[in-house]
Enzyme design. Structure first.
Site, PDB file in Angstrom:
ATOM      1  N   HIS A   1       0.869  -1.172   0.020  1.00 12.43           N
ATOM      2  CA  HIS A   1       0.220   0.029  -0.249  1.00 12.43           C
ATOM      3  C   HIS A   1       0.733   1.423   0.052  1.00 12.43           C
ATOM      4  O   HIS A   1       2.343   1.258   0.370  1.00 12.43           O
ATOM      5  CB  HIS A   1      -0.906   0.156   1.177  1.00 12.43           C
ATOM      6  CG  HIS A   1      -0.316  -0.016   2.446  1.00 12.43           C
ATOM      7  ND1 HIS A   1       0.099  -1.209   3.065  1.00 12.43           N
ATOM      8  CD2 HIS A   1       0.122   0.683   3.238  1.00 12.43           C
ATOM      9  CE1 HIS A   1       0.730  -1.161   4.145  1.00 12.43           C
ATOM     10  NE2 HIS A   1       0.669   0.231   4.461  1.00 12.43           N
TER      11      HIS A   1
ATOM     12  N   HIS B   1       1.461   5.256   1.147  1.00 15.65           N
ATOM     13  CA  HIS B   1       1.247   6.294   2.282  1.00 15.65           C
ATOM     14  C   HIS B   1       1.237   7.637   1.409  1.00 15.65           C
ATOM     15  O   HIS B   1       2.375   7.814   0.858  1.00 15.65           O
ATOM     16  CB  HIS B   1       2.164   6.292   3.504  1.00 15.65           C
ATOM     17  CG  HIS B   1       2.171   4.890   4.245  1.00 15.65           C
ATOM     18  ND1 HIS B   1       1.358   5.027   5.649  1.00 15.65           N
ATOM     19  CD2 HIS B   1       2.626   3.695   4.052  1.00 15.65           C
ATOM     20  CE1 HIS B   1       1.409   3.644   5.954  1.00 15.65           C
ATOM     21  NE2 HIS B   1       2.449   3.210   5.087  1.00 15.65           N
TER      22      HIS B   1
END
Length: 85
Positions: free
Chosen positions: A67, A69
């Site tokens: 993922h 940020h």
């Protein structure tokens, strides 16, 4: 004002770490980056933002699916964590 959000793929395709990416993940990785900039625009981060991927233990990865940020909304420093000069 600081803004932080995550970009998480709906289909993870077995990708747990960036360092484990293969040729088959190229489209997914490109889509994540494209989505990050779209959401940054929606969040009005026009002055700039940073995209971070934590990879592995020494990279402070704590959740083992890839993922992004996205950080923005304030003056960021380099290296990360250093006080502004």
């Amino acid at each position: 004002q600081r803004r932080t959000f995550l970009v998480i793929p709906k289909i993870r395709a077995g990708l747990t770490r960036l360092s484990k990416a293969t040729e088959e993940h190229k489209m997914l990785l490109g889509h994540l980056m494209y989505t990050a900039q779209l959401v940054a625009k929606q969040e009005k981060l026009d002055a700039g933002f940073r995209v971070v991927v934590n990879d592995g233990v020494e990279g402070c990865q704590s959740v083992y699916h890839l993922h992004l940020h996205v950080l923005g909304g304030e003056q960021l420093t380099w290296p990360p964590g250093c006080p502004p000069q």
